[in-house]
Structures are given as C-alpha cells and as structure tokens.
Design an enzyme around this catalytic site. Structure first.
Site, mmCIF file in Angstrom:
data_model
loop_
_atom_site.group_PDB
_atom_site.id
_atom_site.type_symbol
_atom_site.label_atom_id
_atom_site.label_comp_id
_atom_site.label_asym_id
_atom_site.label_seq_id
_atom_site.Cartn_x
_atom_site.Cartn_y
_atom_site.Cartn_z
ATOM 1 N N ASP A 441 -15.831 13.515 16.475
ATOM 2 C CA ASP A 441 -15.476 14.421 15.938
ATOM 3 C C ASP A 441 -16.338 15.588 15.424
ATOM 4 O OD1 ASP A 441 -13.265 16.091 14.694
ATOM 5 O OD2 ASP A 441 -12.713 14.381 13.302
ATOM 6 N N ASP A 505 -4.585 19.258 15.936
ATOM 7 C CA ASP A 505 -4.406 18.524 15.013
ATOM 8 C C ASP A 505 -2.586 18.641 14.560
ATOM 9 O OD1 ASP A 505 -6.787 17.067 14.348
ATOM 10 O OD2 ASP A 505 -7.496 18.223 12.713
HETATM 11 C C1 DGJ Z 1 -10.085 15.714 12.360
HETATM 12 C C2 DGJ Z 1 -9.429 15.382 13.595
HETATM 13 O O1 DGJ Z 1 -8.953 16.195 14.470
HETATM 14 C C3 DGJ Z 1 -8.507 14.337 13.093
HETATM 15 O O2 DGJ Z 1 -7.766 13.973 14.174
HETATM 16 C C4 DGJ Z 1 -9.063 13.315 12.441
HETATM 17 O O3 DGJ Z 1 -9.731 12.401 13.035
HETATM 18 C C5 DGJ Z 1 -9.713 13.965 11.133
HETATM 19 N N1 DGJ Z 1 -10.576 14.811 11.627
HETATM 20 C C6 DGJ Z 1 -10.586 12.854 10.348
HETATM 21 O O4 DGJ Z 1 -11.380 13.342 9.542
#
Ligand code: DGJ
Length: 707
Positions: A441, A505
């Site tokens: 991430d 997301d």
């Molecule tokens: C942002 C990501 O896009 C999510 O899927 C998740 O992994 C969160 N961060 C976790 O902090």
C-alpha cells in the site's frame, strides 16, 4: 541530404520514420500492405508565407531551436548556456522492429538516443536517453517524448479521478493550443492517470481512428496533446521534474520512462486489445496455468481489530465459500490499532498475536489457501518508534513543517539507511514466514519531497522500484499487489514488478462499473482486483443485490472484502455462487479478447470477453440507471466468428421472471430467454440480440457457445 526512411511494421499498425539528418515520424497509422519509401515524397510540405522560410519538422526531440514554437521535447541548460540544442543523427540501427537512433548536438555537448520498438501486438514502446558529454552539469528541466498524430484526430480523451472514484473518462474537442494533464502528487495518482487518447471526431468503442498513449511511470508526469498553429498535432509525454531535481554530470544519461502507444482504426476496442495483448505477452509475470486465486481480504471485515482466533474462523469460513487466498490487511504490526500510529514499526504486534503469525498462516494453509499480508513500507507515522528513533528519515525539505496525510509522512528512500532498514524488515517478513502474497500500500502523496535539501520526488520513485526489484529477485514466488489508497499507483512500470492492482477502495458495484471500465482501456481483467463488498457499501452506504455485486466483480480478479462470519444465508449462498461462477469462467475471462460495446442508451453498459478461438464468449449487460427507453433494444455482439453458429444462454441470473420480484419490468421475456436459440455470429453482430428490460443497478450475464 537525401532523406532515409525506416519502417516498423506489425499486423495492426505501422510507423515510418525519417532518420536523416534528423529523426521525424512521418506516419503512424494502420498497417500498410504496399509500402515503398518512395511514397514518402508525397508528404513533402509547402512552406507558408508569413512564417519561417524553412520547413519545420516535428522531430523526435521536438527541439525548440528548429522553429517548433510549440511545447519542446527538451528543455535545460548549463548555467544558462547550451540551452537550445538541435540534434543531428549520427547513427541508425534497425534490428527487426527495433530501431535505435543516435543523435548529437556537438555545440551543446549532448547526445540523444531514441529507442523505438514496435511489438507484434501493435504497441509501440519508445524512450529517449539524454547524455551530457561535457564536464559541467547540464540541468534537465524537461525531457519528453513527442509523437505526431494525424490532423484528423480532433478529439482528446483522458481520465480524471479521485480517491474512491478512479479512471473517470472525459473528453474534449481540441482545435487550438494544448490540452495538458500534469501530476505532482509523487505517485501515479488517482487524479491524473498517465494516459491520453486522441481520435477522429466522435470516436467510440467500436468506431473511429484513435491514437492512445500511456506513460509507464509511478511518479510525477506531464502529458499533452497540442495543435500547432499550422494544424499539425502531436502527443507528448514526460516525467515531470521539480525545480532543480534533475542534473546530468559528465557522461551521465537520463532515460525517459517508456511510453506505450497504440493506434487503432477500429475505435477504442482495437487500442485496448493491443495494449492487453502486449501486457499479457511482454509485461505480466504470472505462473503459466495458475489460475488467479479467489481472494478474501480482511480490511472491510475487521479493519484494525485483529484477533487471531477470530481471523482463523474467518479463514475457515472463507475456505468453505471457495476462497483460495486469504489476506490479512492493515493492523497486524506493533501498536497499529488505528490509522494514527505505528507505520514504520514493522514488527508483529505481540499483544494481538501472542503466539506469532505462524498459527494463523498454518491455519490458512491447512484450509488449502494461500496466505497474504498487507504492508506500507514507504510510510512513517509521527507516532511510531521509528520516528522517535530517526526523525531525520522523513522525506522532507529542512526548515519546513510538513503536513501529514492520513496522519503519516513518507520515508526518504534515497537515504541508504532507510532503504536497508526496509529491506531488512521485509526480509524478516518474507524470509521467516511462508507468505505467498503481499498487498503493498501507499496512502499519501509526496509533498516537499526532499533529500539532502534538494527535490527528490523522481529519486523516490526510482528507489521504490529498486526496493521492489530487490524483493522480487529474492522472493520470486511472492506475488505483489500495487495499492495506493485503491487505484493511486496503477501503471505499466509498476506492473513490471507487481502482479495485480487494487483498483479502488470503492466496492460499490455501481461505481465499480465505471471505474473498472475506465481501467479496462489500458489493463486486462486479470490484473484488476475486483472484490465483492459488504451488502451496504462502506464507501457509499449504498446497498446492492449480491447478483449485481457478484457479476461486477466477475470481470476482474475476483475476491471478497468483508467478514464472511457475519453474512446471512442468502448473502453466503451468493458468495458461493459467484466464486463458483468465477472459477468456471476465469480461464476465458483472463485470456480472451475484451470488448466494450457502444449502446444507444448510455444507461446500459455492456462488456464482453471472447475466446481467442472464438468458441465461447461471455457478455455482461449492466443497467446502471433507469433506462431511457421502454425497450432495451438489441445488443449487437462483437467479436464472434461470423461463419459460426452460437447457442445463447442466460448464465446469470437465470431465474429472471416476468411476474413477482424482479419481474415487474416485462410481461414477456425476449424469445431467446424462453426457448434455446442458436444464432449465427454474423447475425448477432449485425442484427443483434433483443435484451430484456432490466431494473436500474442490476446486471445479467449472457453466454455464447459455438455449436
Ligand atoms: C488503503 C487501502 O486501499 C485499503 O484497501 C486498505 O488496505 C487500507 N489502506 C489499510 O490501511
């Protein structure tokens, strides 16, 4: 000097380049069956009154000094000197469809090497390498790749976006000046996906000539489509450098990122199909014959609330539903109870996991699944042991207060101590645990990215690549997912080092329809992470049926983003059904040719995948909003074998009825849904298939099987 022409050719497109005394693309278009270099004389331009007395080519270097007057391809200087280079070809090498042109400006002390490769898919890869031949540094302000396109390319399409709303296409008619897309966020960005498509008036999925480019670079960038005052047009793309960021010492070479370019005479589908084929053959590294496993990712199920006993129950349940890879998201490391602390402290949280990670990993594996884990190595929270020990490890310019983003700063990867620390922590994680998959991430942008007081955004991206390269080399069996708050780091250069993208997301199926379609212009379904989310979407609080969520996730790399323990019987049955459907169809979905269909009613979105041998096809009809018309009209199905006959089946959801729940839109179904029909591919393409009338925010899946 007599012009010399070189031709790069593929079944789809050709490029003809004049190479002497300078390099200029004179043709980039459809494949030419009868080409003679002599034909190029027909393009000899007149010289207009009232302007320079010479012809001014749009060269590969697009040098201002030739009298270009537009956006130059190279800008820089040596303390104010040598600031207007003009390159003359010194060497040309063609090896099959690879062409390397070396050019120099002896006056300015610079060499420019342009590499062009036309892939059999029809995709052109091109980059420049600029070398400083003198002892004093040459400051590089800009180094861009410039591709002339046909004057009839009147419209330009690009993508805007934001967090939870990536890949939104938009389009303008460009008659004068420039359309420019600039990204200074330090990562590929949700906002400015590095791509631009120019095409003939009203080009569409299935019609018109289009020229599309994508810059493979995960940092700052600039893309431009420019119309010169003489009517000629070009696309231009470059990494964007911050002030003072890029200087070349003697003998040093700066390479531009690779630019990937595809021309299609048959609308956007042709362009995308070439990009997909290119990625499948040249970029994506994935074990042959290994199907992309069904994921369950814990994030929206439990967030930071990690309890190994409960996680193991989740894993058992996931396996029962058919999940093949179980991924523990954020929250597993020391002190990570919320998003305000602990980034940088890559040690297991022993309060949450008193017996270590192994019991969970062993359980996941005993359930027959692969194990994955989340990391965000480039980041540091002010509230972390790492920051308390090394406040100087932050990527920053001294003397300034830097804003946090999601309560975090970025680590300076150009600092060797930082790099080594991260490598050591990743070695601990991947070397001491049987981990199959890493979700990598990156949740904030670069602001005042600095190393030793100088701008260092470009260097940060290069170091990020180096870190991933190192890990890929050491752990070749580990798959990586590129995630940056969803789709903030999706591009071809990061794909060389990763196996999959987290597209967004936002798991709202309605929003995903647009996001995934946008992403499909440049990426095939198998690298697009698409998860079935909670019944009530956490990003939008909207609620969609499991059918709509399941079918929407089907056209990517399917997974689930939820807690399977809390689902009721109907939801669970739905998960099982779509996991099964995905497993049944993934060989086709992840190898076939993808089609997006032009529909007269924009509320109906249709996409399909047709097997390479045209024996099978799947088409997904998604009704995004209330239909404009009473009847849904006919779907003219592209891509099938016109000479073959196909049996048509409603694969999902077959219980669609004319009365009762879900049956209020029709008194009679289309004929093919009542009795089995076999129809020719030609008829389906030309006349079509009558669609049922669907509710808004619902979808159906139609199968075509050659008989
Ligand atoms: C942002 C990501 O896009 C999510 O899927 C998740 O992994 C969160 N961060 C976790 O902090």
């Amino acid at each position: 000097m007599e012009p010399i022409y070189h031709r790069l050719t593929s079944a789809q497109s050709d490029i003809v380049i004049r190479t002497q005394p300078f390099a200029e693309i004179v043709y980039w278009g459809q494949h030419l069956v009868h080409f003679s270099p002599l034909d190029c004389a027909s393009l000899d331009r007149p010289i207009a009154n009232g302007r320079l007395d010479i012809d001014t080519p749009i060269t590969l270097g697009a040098e201002l000094g030739r009298g270009l007057f537009g956006s130059p391809g190279i800008e820089g200087h040596r303390n104010g000197l040598d600031a207007s280079p003009i390159f003359t070809t010194t060497q040309v090498e063609q090896n099959g469809q690879n062409l390397t042109i070396t050019a120099e400006d002896k006056q300015a002390g610079l060499r420019l090497i342009s590499e062009l490769r036309l892939d059999s898919s029809g995709v052109l890869q091109i980059r420049h390498g600029l070398t400083n031949l003198r002892a004093t540094p040459w400051q590089v302000d800009r180094l861009a790749i410039t591709l002339p396109i046909a004057e009839r390319a009147l419209e330009v399409m690009a993508f805007h976006g934001r967090w939870t709303r990536e890949f939104q296409p938009h389009r303008i008619r460009l008659e004068h000046d420039s359309f420019v897309l600039e990204n200074r966020r330090g990562r590929t960005s949700h906002e400015h996906f590095p791509a631009m498509i120019a095409g003939t008036a009203a080009f569409s999925e299935q019609q018109g000539a289009v020229w599309g480019v994508h810059l493979g670079w995960s940092g700052n960038h600039r893309l431009r489509c420019e119309v010169k005052t003489d009517g000629r047009r070009y696309l231009q793309a470059e990494a964007l450098y911050l002030a003072g960021e890029m200087a070349l010492g003697e003998g040093e070479t700066l390479h531009t990122p690779w630019l990937y370019a595809s021309h299609s005479g048959n609308g956007l589908n042709g362009m995308s199909q070439q990009f997909h084929q290119f990625l499948r053959e040249q970029v994506i590294r994935f074990p042959e014959n290994k199907p992309r496993p069904v994921h369950l990712n814990t994030w929206e199920g439990i967030y930071f609330d990690h309890n190994p006993e409960y996680i193991m129950q989740m894993a058992s349940r996931a396996a029962e539903l058919g999940v093949e890879r179980f991924i523990i998201d954020d929250g597993w490391f020391k002190g990570r109870n919320h998003d305000r602390a602990a980034l940088g402290d890559w040690y297991l949280d022993e309060q949450k996991y008193p017996n270590g990670l192994m019991p969970v990993i062993n359980h996941v594996k005993a359930c027959g699944m692969e194990f994955g884990i989340w990391v965000e190595p480039e980041m540091i929270n002010p509230d972390s042991d790492l920051y308390r020990a090394h406040p100087d490890w932050v990527l920053a310019l001294p003397g300034y207060e830097q804003a946090t983003g999601r309560y975090q700063w970025v680590l300076d990867l150009s600092n060797p101590q930082v790099f080594d620390y991260l490598l050591e922590r990743m070695n601990w994680l991947l070397g001491e645990h049987p981990i199959d998959y890493v979700k990598w991430d990156m949740n904030r942008e670069l602001v005042q990215a600095g190393h030793n007081g100088k701008a260092a955004a470009d260097a940060q991206t290069r170091q990020f690549y180096r870190l991933l390269d190192e890990l890929n080399r050491k752990y070749p069996h580990v798959e990586f997912e590129s995630c940056a708050s969803g789709g903030g780091r999706i591009d071809y250069e990061v794909l060389k080092r990763t196996h999959r993208f987290w597209a967004s997301d936002n798991n709202d199926a309605l929003e995903r329809n647009t996001i995934q379609r946008g992403m499909s212009y440049f990426f095939p379904p198998e690298v697009m992470g698409a998860h079935i989310g909670n019944l009530r979407c956490h990003a939008t609080y909207r609620q969609h049926s499991i059918e709509f969520r399941g079918l929407t996730a089907l056209f990517g790399h399917l997974g689930m983003e939820l807690d399977p323990m809390t689902a009721d019987a109907a939801e669970s049955a739905g998960y099982e059904r779509y996991v099964q459907l995905y497993k049944q169809w993934r060989p086709l979905l992840h190898t076939g040719k993808q089609w997006r269909v032009d529909m007269p009613d924009a509320t109906t979105q249709v996409q399909g995948v047709v097997a390479e041998d045209k024996s099978q096809a799947l088409y997904l009809v998604s009704q995004l909003a209330m239909p404009d018309y009473t009847l849904a009209g006919n779907l003219r199905v592209p891509g099938l074998d016109p000479a073959a006959r196909y049996c048509i089946t409603l694969l999902d959801h077959p219980q669609i009825s004319v009365v009762g729940k879900g049956g209020h839109t029709m008194r009679k179904l289309p004929g093919w849904m009542e009795t089995t029909q076999t129809v020719s591919g030609e008829w389906l393409a030309q006349a079509g298939l009558a669609l049922p009338i669907l509710d808004p925010e619902s979808a159906i899946l139609i199968g075509f099987e050659r008989v």
